[in-house]
Design a protein around this motif. Structure first.
Motif, PDB file in Angstrom:
ATOM      1  N   VAL A 130       4.698   2.351   1.967  1.00  0.00           N
ATOM      2  CA  VAL A 130       3.892   3.501   1.542  1.00  0.00           C
ATOM      3  C   VAL A 130       2.741   3.038   0.656  1.00  0.00           C
ATOM      4  O   VAL A 130       1.610   3.526   0.778  1.00  0.00           O
ATOM      5  N   ARG A 131       3.000   2.069  -0.223  1.00  0.00           N
ATOM      6  CA  ARG A 131       1.929   1.538  -1.077  1.00  0.00           C
ATOM      7  C   ARG A 131       0.868   0.839  -0.239  1.00  0.00           C
ATOM      8  O   ARG A 131      -0.332   0.966  -0.506  1.00  0.00           O
ATOM      9  N   ARG A 132       1.302   0.097   0.784  1.00  0.00           N
ATOM     10  CA  ARG A 132       0.342  -0.583   1.659  1.00  0.00           C
ATOM     11  C   ARG A 132      -0.545   0.428   2.364  1.00  0.00           C
ATOM     12  O   ARG A 132      -1.759   0.241   2.475  1.00  0.00           O
ATOM     13  N   THR A 158       0.016  -5.887   9.582  1.00  0.00           N
ATOM     14  CA  THR A 158       0.055  -4.705  10.440  1.00  0.00           C
ATOM     15  C   THR A 158       1.023  -3.667   9.889  1.00  0.00           C
ATOM     16  O   THR A 158       2.075  -3.999   9.339  1.00  0.00           O
ATOM     17  N   LEU A 159       0.651  -2.393  10.041  1.00  0.00           N
ATOM     18  CA  LEU A 159       1.495  -1.294   9.582  1.00  0.00           C
ATOM     19  C   LEU A 159       1.565  -0.259  10.700  1.00  0.00           C
ATOM     20  O   LEU A 159       0.543   0.083  11.301  1.00  0.00           O
ATOM     21  N   VAL A 160       2.766   0.226  11.002  1.00  0.00           N
ATOM     22  CA  VAL A 160       2.941   1.258  12.022  1.00  0.00           C
ATOM     23  C   VAL A 160       3.238   2.582  11.329  1.00  0.00           C
ATOM     24  O   VAL A 160       4.174   2.679  10.530  1.00  0.00           O
ATOM     25  N   ASP A 168       6.856   2.088  10.257  1.00  0.00           N
ATOM     26  CA  ASP A 168       7.062   1.686   8.866  1.00  0.00           C
ATOM     27  C   ASP A 168       6.969   2.889   7.932  1.00  0.00           C
ATOM     28  O   ASP A 168       7.661   2.957   6.919  1.00  0.00           O
ATOM     29  N   VAL A 169       6.082   3.828   8.287  1.00  0.00           N
ATOM     30  CA  VAL A 169       5.888   5.033   7.479  1.00  0.00           C
ATOM     31  C   VAL A 169       5.818   6.229   8.422  1.00  0.00           C
ATOM     32  O   VAL A 169       5.160   6.165   9.467  1.00  0.00           O
ATOM     33  N   ILE A 221      -1.735   0.059  12.777  1.00  0.00           N
ATOM     34  CA  ILE A 221      -2.947  -0.204  12.006  1.00  0.00           C
ATOM     35  C   ILE A 221      -2.995  -1.692  11.684  1.00  0.00           C
ATOM     36  O   ILE A 221      -2.103  -2.225  11.021  1.00  0.00           O
ATOM     37  N   THR A 222      -4.027  -2.356  12.178  1.00  0.00           N
ATOM     38  CA  THR A 222      -4.212  -3.771  11.895  1.00  0.00           C
ATOM     39  C   THR A 222      -5.427  -3.931  10.985  1.00  0.00           C
ATOM     40  O   THR A 222      -6.042  -2.951  10.564  1.00  0.00           O
ATOM     41  N   ALA A 223      -5.777  -5.163  10.709  1.00  0.00           N
ATOM     42  CA  ALA A 223      -6.902  -5.416   9.809  1.00  0.00           C
ATOM     43  C   ALA A 223      -8.224  -4.938  10.394  1.00  0.00           C
ATOM     44  O   ALA A 223      -9.163  -4.655   9.650  1.00  0.00           O
ATOM     45  N   ASP A 224      -8.311  -4.825  11.727  1.00  0.00           N
ATOM     46  CA  ASP A 224      -9.599  -4.470  12.323  1.00  0.00           C
ATOM     47  C   ASP A 224      -9.509  -3.441  13.440  1.00  0.00           C
ATOM     48  O   ASP A 224     -10.472  -3.232  14.178  1.00  0.00           O
TER      49      ASP A 224
END
Length: 213
Positions: free
Chosen positions: A203-205, A134-136, A166-167, A151-154
């Motif tokens: 950021v790369r993710r 997960t990314l926020v 995170d970003v 943002i999750t996988a689905d």
């Protein structure tokens, strides 16, 4: 032949016979987020006239795109929702969100911006096979409009605006729209049009999650 019809034996023309009227696809866009009452749709689609909205809903219901479960109740108290056929338009709306992104270079005076439209735009630009943790991400516009997304996988979910991110991507709203194109982020950052904050790995993710087609 209906006066709405293009009179062509073509799937594209027949589709536009049904959803090509002004506001019709925007009604679908709103209902893709879940059932909504008449008043909620009227507010979300402002400046649509109430008689136009009523007509669009009636037409879409007659043709199996929209469902109104509680017949016999006042329209203002009824929650409209998409049928399975209506939900099939998800990919159409997402494709238009991607196709139309280059048209957002200018925000005209009076243009409305709603946070949930960012959710849809971000979802449309993400790779369906992105996977990963997960990314926020928070988008901060110079006019103080801010939206924070998990943002999750689905899925893509809205969080409170001040949730830890995170970003963070900040800039004028037109530049934020352009930043959904992964090929432009470096140039936008180098030119000072957007500011990106976060660890290099985060950021790369995020970069790896964007569609490149």
């Amino acid at each position: 032949m209906s006066p709405r019809s293009y009179g062509q034996y073509c799937a594209v023309a027949r589709s536009l016979d049904l959803i090509g009227d002004r506001w019709s696809l925007l009604v679908v866009r709103e209902l893709l987020d879940g059932p909504q009452r008449y008043g909620e749709l009227l507010s979300a689609l402002a400046p649509i006239a109430t008689d136009v909205l009523a007509g669009r809903l009636r037409y879409l219901e007659e043709h199996g795109v929209v469902h109104r479960p509680s017949r016999g109740r006042p329209a203002a108290r009824v929650a409209y929702e998409l049928t399975d056929r209506g939900r099939d338009l998800q990919d159409v709306v997402d494709a238009l969100a991607r196709w139309g992104r280059p048209l957002l270079t200018i925000r005209h005076p009076g243009d409305v911006v709603r946070p949930r439209w960012w959710v849809r735009a971000v979802r449309a630009h993400l790779r369906p096979d992105r996977g990963g943790p997960t990314l926020v991400v928070r988008f901060e516009a110079a006019d103080a409009t801010s939206v924070t997304l998990r943002i999750t996988a689905d899925d893509v979910q809205t969080l409170t605006a001040d949730a830890p991110a995170d970003v963070v991507i900040a800039g004028e709203i037109e530049s934020l729209a352009a930043s959904l194109d992964p090929y432009r982020v470096s140039d936008l950052t180098a030119g000072g049009q957007v500011r990106v904050e976060g660890s290099a790995s985060a950021v790369r993710r995020l970069s790896a999650m964007w569609r490149r087609d």
